[in-house]
Design an enzyme around this catalytic site. Structure first.
Site, PDB file in Angstrom:
ATOM      1  N   PHE A 196      57.243  40.036   6.780  1.00 25.20           N
ATOM      2  CA  PHE A 196      58.126  39.277   7.646  1.00 25.20           C
ATOM      3  C   PHE A 196      57.329  38.249   8.421  1.00 25.20           C
ATOM      4  O   PHE A 196      56.108  38.353   8.567  1.00 25.20           O
ATOM      5  CB  PHE A 196      58.889  40.201   8.607  1.00 25.20           C
ATOM      6  CG  PHE A 196      58.016  40.955   9.575  1.00 25.20           C
ATOM      7  CD1 PHE A 196      57.772  40.460  10.847  1.00 25.20           C
ATOM      8  CD2 PHE A 196      57.429  42.160   9.219  1.00 25.20           C
ATOM      9  CE1 PHE A 196      56.962  41.160  11.742  1.00 25.20           C
ATOM     10  CE2 PHE A 196      56.623  42.869  10.107  1.00 25.20           C
ATOM     11  CZ  PHE A 196      56.392  42.365  11.371  1.00 25.20           C
ATOM     12  N   CYS A 197      58.044  37.227   8.921  1.00 29.56           N
ATOM     13  CA  CYS A 197      57.434  36.189   9.749  1.00 29.56           C
ATOM     14  C   CYS A 197      58.500  35.697  10.728  1.00 29.56           C
ATOM     15  O   CYS A 197      59.556  36.307  10.844  1.00 29.56           O
ATOM     16  CB  CYS A 197      56.883  35.053   8.889  1.00 29.56           C
ATOM     17  SG  CYS A 197      58.124  34.263   7.850  1.00 29.56           S
ATOM     18  N   THR A 198      58.244  34.612  11.415  1.00 25.53           N
ATOM     19  CA  THR A 198      59.154  34.170  12.470  1.00 25.53           C
ATOM     20  C   THR A 198      60.527  33.764  11.941  1.00 25.53           C
ATOM     21  O   THR A 198      61.550  34.278  12.375  1.00 25.53           O
ATOM     22  CB  THR A 198      58.548  32.989  13.249  1.00 25.53           C
ATOM     23  OG1 THR A 198      57.256  33.363  13.734  1.00 25.53           O
ATOM     24  CG2 THR A 198      59.434  32.607  14.427  1.00 25.53           C
ATOM     25  N   VAL A 212      62.195  37.086  11.604  1.00 30.75           N
ATOM     26  CA  VAL A 212      62.516  37.851  12.807  1.00 30.75           C
ATOM     27  C   VAL A 212      63.709  37.246  13.537  1.00 30.75           C
ATOM     28  O   VAL A 212      64.592  37.962  14.021  1.00 30.75           O
ATOM     29  CB  VAL A 212      61.296  37.918  13.752  1.00 30.75           C
ATOM     30  CG1 VAL A 212      61.651  38.689  15.012  1.00 30.75           C
ATOM     31  CG2 VAL A 212      60.109  38.564  13.052  1.00 30.75           C
TER      32      VAL A 212
END
Length: 206
Positions: free
Chosen positions: A93-95, A122
């Site tokens: 996952f990332c921003t 996220v």
């Protein structure tokens, strides 16, 4: 944003791996419900692909922190710590999801077979997960004047140090070394020139 900036760049998120083509193949995007299933699966390795200073603001409990300072370090970290035969299922996952497009594409190109990515990152997760189901811990660092958002996507309590540019959590803001625009616990002392410059800025002299 305080002002508009327009720049021409070769990559939106620089990985410097010309063979990576996320438009052709990426990891499988999963919604929040399937993401929770991956978090609960002991056979799945969950990785936070963001940089260390972002992870320090908030993350999913149990996620692996590569401790990278730049996304360009991602390939080297994978080569040193992961192996397709050992890590058969990887979730990341990332921003907002952009970084994972490249990170997952690169993993698939290295022979990793089952790669998943959190759809919308996220921010997408926080926007869609029911309040009672939320598993995010802390705030989420963002790249604008808000610095970070809380689980309701409202501006958080994290601030950015004007002296060193790093995000500061409330405990760091309460530290005696924190003087807005001058010093913080992460960078306790500035050169005499910079100290004069920052003080002058705050007094409106420059």
């Amino acid at each position: 944003f305080r002002r508009l900036k327009v720049r021409v760049k070769d990559e939106i998120v620089a990985l410097r791996q010309p063979d990576v083509r996320p438009a052709e193949r990426t990891g499988e995007a999963v919604d929040w419900a399937r993401w929770h299933a991956l978090l609960d699966d002991p056979d799945v390795l969950v990785i936070d692909t963001r940089n260390a200073y972002e992870i320090g603001v908030g993350t999913f409990p149990g996620a692996v922190d590569p401790e990278t300072r730049s996304f360009r370090q991602w390939p080297d970290w994978v080569r040193e710590h992961l192996a397709p035969a050992q890590h058969r299922r990887v979730a990341m996952f990332c921003t907002g999801g952009i970084r994972c497009e490249k990170a997952s594409a690169w993993l698939l190109g290295q022979g990793f077979e089952s790669v998943y990515q959190l759809e919308g990152g996220v921010l997408g997760y926080l926007a869609n997960v029911p309040a009672g189901e939320n598993r995010w811990s802390g705030e989420c660092y963002v790249f604008d004047a808000r610095v970070a958002v809380d689980v309701a996507l409202a501006p958080g309590s994290t601030v950015q140090c004007d002296a060193c540019g790093r995000p500061l959590l409330p405990d760091a803001q309460a530290h005696p070394a924190y003087k807005p625009g001058i010093s913080c616990p992460l960078r306790l002392a500035l050169s005499s020139f910079l100290l004069f410059f920052y003080k002058s800025c705050h007094k409106g002299l420059v």
